[in-house]
Design an enzyme around this catalytic site. Structure first.
Site, PDB file in Angstrom:
ATOM      1  N   PHE A 186      14.643  -1.529   4.093  1.00 52.04           N
ATOM      2  CA  PHE A 186      13.996  -1.744   2.796  1.00 52.04           C
ATOM      3  C   PHE A 186      13.361  -0.434   2.363  1.00 52.04           C
ATOM      4  O   PHE A 186      12.374   0.007   2.962  1.00 52.04           O
ATOM      5  CB  PHE A 186      12.936  -2.840   2.959  1.00 52.04           C
TER       6      PHE A 186
ATOM      7  N   GLU B 231       7.494   6.055  -0.184  1.00 44.90           N
ATOM      8  CA  GLU B 231       7.901   7.446  -0.320  1.00 44.90           C
ATOM      9  C   GLU B 231       6.824   8.358   0.257  1.00 44.90           C
ATOM     10  O   GLU B 231       5.690   7.912   0.490  1.00 44.90           O
ATOM     11  CB  GLU B 231       8.142   7.788  -1.793  1.00 44.90           C
TER      12      GLU B 231
ATOM     13  N   ILE C 260      10.734   4.219   7.004  1.00 44.01           N
ATOM     14  CA  ILE C 260      11.593   3.054   6.796  1.00 44.01           C
ATOM     15  C   ILE C 260      12.046   2.494   8.141  1.00 44.01           C
ATOM     16  O   ILE C 260      12.842   3.116   8.859  1.00 44.01           O
ATOM     17  CB  ILE C 260      12.809   3.421   5.920  1.00 44.01           C
TER      18      ILE C 260
ATOM     19  N   ARG D  43       4.124  -9.477   4.797  1.00 44.58           N
ATOM     20  CA  ARG D  43       2.713  -9.522   5.176  1.00 44.58           C
ATOM     21  C   ARG D  43       2.342 -10.868   5.789  1.00 44.58           C
ATOM     22  O   ARG D  43       1.515 -10.948   6.701  1.00 44.58           O
ATOM     23  CB  ARG D  43       1.838  -9.259   3.956  1.00 44.58           C
TER      24      ARG D  43
ATOM     25  N   GLU E 257       2.594  -2.235   5.137  1.00 48.15           N
ATOM     26  CA  GLU E 257       2.586  -3.438   4.291  1.00 48.15           C
ATOM     27  C   GLU E 257       1.244  -3.601   3.570  1.00 48.15           C
ATOM     28  O   GLU E 257       0.753  -4.714   3.377  1.00 48.15           O
ATOM     29  CB  GLU E 257       2.897  -4.705   5.107  1.00 48.15           C
TER      30      GLU E 257
ATOM     31  N   ASP F 167      -7.671  -0.992   3.644  1.00 49.94           N
ATOM     32  CA  ASP F 167      -8.511  -0.693   2.481  1.00 49.94           C
ATOM     33  C   ASP F 167      -7.977  -1.364   1.223  1.00 49.94           C
ATOM     34  O   ASP F 167      -8.737  -1.935   0.432  1.00 49.94           O
ATOM     35  CB  ASP F 167      -8.589   0.821   2.257  1.00 49.94           C
TER      36      ASP F 167
END
Length: 395
Positions: A140, A144, A174, A254, A374, A378
């Site tokens: 997926f 970046e 990735i 998540r 994911e 924070d």
């Protein structure tokens, strides 16, 4: 007046008796995954972690046979299991290692879910049955180098060239990247964020692995490079035209982490408990000392609290009541708790806590990645904070 039955004895590794909250089917599935992890992961994962390698080509078909790849999706060879059942599978997989749960999460909740939810019927028929069987691996491509928590700032671009699309850009961190047969890559277009199904042998599409990691070492982590990759119009996910597409996939992944973190915490707690009962100092087990009992009591509390939170969110998801903000609370709370448990367990084990003979340091290092990917802790705190105050702090 009837006499109440005597309460069952305390089980140290299921202190609140949470097994009774599961259906027989859920317990059977959970036990199958737990046995797989005990036989196929735990004996070898320390070596994989030390070597920075994982036999994905062997594990993926075995996981497909187990039925956990895309298990919460309907049709196309997928099991159509409940959200809670999928979460329990993630819990048991991460009790083995976060990298193994990541392999399954990226395959099912990111790559497969993206195609299942946003793809064309041809894309689903081409990829999903093979991915469910572990015959094809997916990755997926969203993150970046300069766009992690802010995916809207991505620099990867897709432009039209006649009927084709031309993709150019770079993706980072990735999971499964270099071993994937297909990548779901997200890019900015003139019409918004679009997703594209990119087979690994497409000209201009290359990968390179990221090395020297001290976390998630039993996992393949790669950089994706897209150098004017030409794709037919049929490669675009037709139903995804905004950030809603990739964010929906992230929410699925998540959710698995909410459960997975419990597995890592449980493994650390159980290792610490067993060690404390066996390790002798000053003529008695260190479990007899007040300071170690205090640590074990807090660990037991955190593991049971995290399990209850995960199960509650699973039931909410199955009932259609779960919002992304709920998942953010679950990931924030459970990963933080798992990190705390791992650090306490490492202290209980003393010097043995830093060796791969025990699972604790491996889980502790892995969780330093889980707390970031994911969505960082924070960012999830800000999501929850925005939900409770009605004020979005990061916009």
């Amino acid at each position: 007046m009837s006499t109440a039955a005597a309460p069952p004895e305390i089980r140290p590794k299921d202190f609140l008796g949470l097994d009774h909250l599961l259906s027989d089917e859920e317990r059977d599935m959970r036990d199958s995954v737990r046995a797989f992890v005990a036989n196929e992961v735990v004996p070898y994962v320390g070596d994989w972690f030390e070597a920075g390698e994982v036999p994905v080509s062997e594990l993926a078909p075995a996981l497909g046979k187990l039925g956990v790849l895309g298990m919460h999706l309907e049709g196309y060879g997928c099991a159509g299991a409940s959200a809670t059942a999928y979460g329990l599978a993630c819990l048991e997989l991460e009790a083995g290692d976060s990298g193994i749960r990541s392999l399954v999460s990226v395959q099912g909740s990111l790559a497969m879910y993206a195609i299942w939810r946003w793809g064309s019927e041809d894309q689903k028929q081409e990829w999903l049955p093979r991915m469910a069987a572990g015959e094809a691996i997916g990755c997926f491509g969203l993150t970046e180098p300069d766009a992690g928590s802010d995916p809207g700032a991505m620099r990867t671009r897709a432009r039209r060239d006649g009927a084709d699309w031309i993709l150019h850009g770079q993706k980072m961190w990735i999971t499964n990247g270099s071993v994937a047969d297909v990548a779901v890559v997200w890019a900015m277009t003139d019409d918004g964020v679009r997703g594209f199904v990119v087979p690994k042998d497409t000209p201009g599409f290359t990968t390179q692995d990221i090395h020297k990691k001290l976390s998630l070492r039993a996992s393949v982590t790669s950089e994706l490079l897209l150098d004017d990759v030409r794709l037919p119009a049929s490669a675009a996910l037709p139903e995804a035209t905004s950030l809603r597409g990739p964010l929906s996939c992230l929410n699925e992944a998540r959710f698995g982490i909410v459960f997975g973190a419990v597995g890592a915490a449980r493994a650390c707690y159980e290792a610490a408990l067993d060690y404390a009962l066996e390790r002798m100092a000053f003529g008695r087990p260190i479990a007899a000392t007040q300071i170690q009992q205090a640590k074990l009591a807090k660990m037991a509390l955190q593991v049971n609290q995290a399990t209850l939170l995960a199960l509650h969110l699973g039931r909410m998801k199955d009932e259609g009541l779960l919002r992304p903000e709920h998942v953010s609370m679950g990931k924030l709370g459970n990963v933080d708790a798992a990190l705390d448990v791992a650090r306490s367990a490492r202290q209980v084990l003393g010097a043995n806590g830093v060796t791969l003979e025990y699972p604790v340091i491996r889980h502790m290092n892995n969780l330093e990645s889980v707390v970031t990917y994911e969505g960082t802790a924070d960012v999830h705190a800000l999501v929850v904070g925005g939900a409770v105050t009605g004020i979005q702090a990061f916009r």
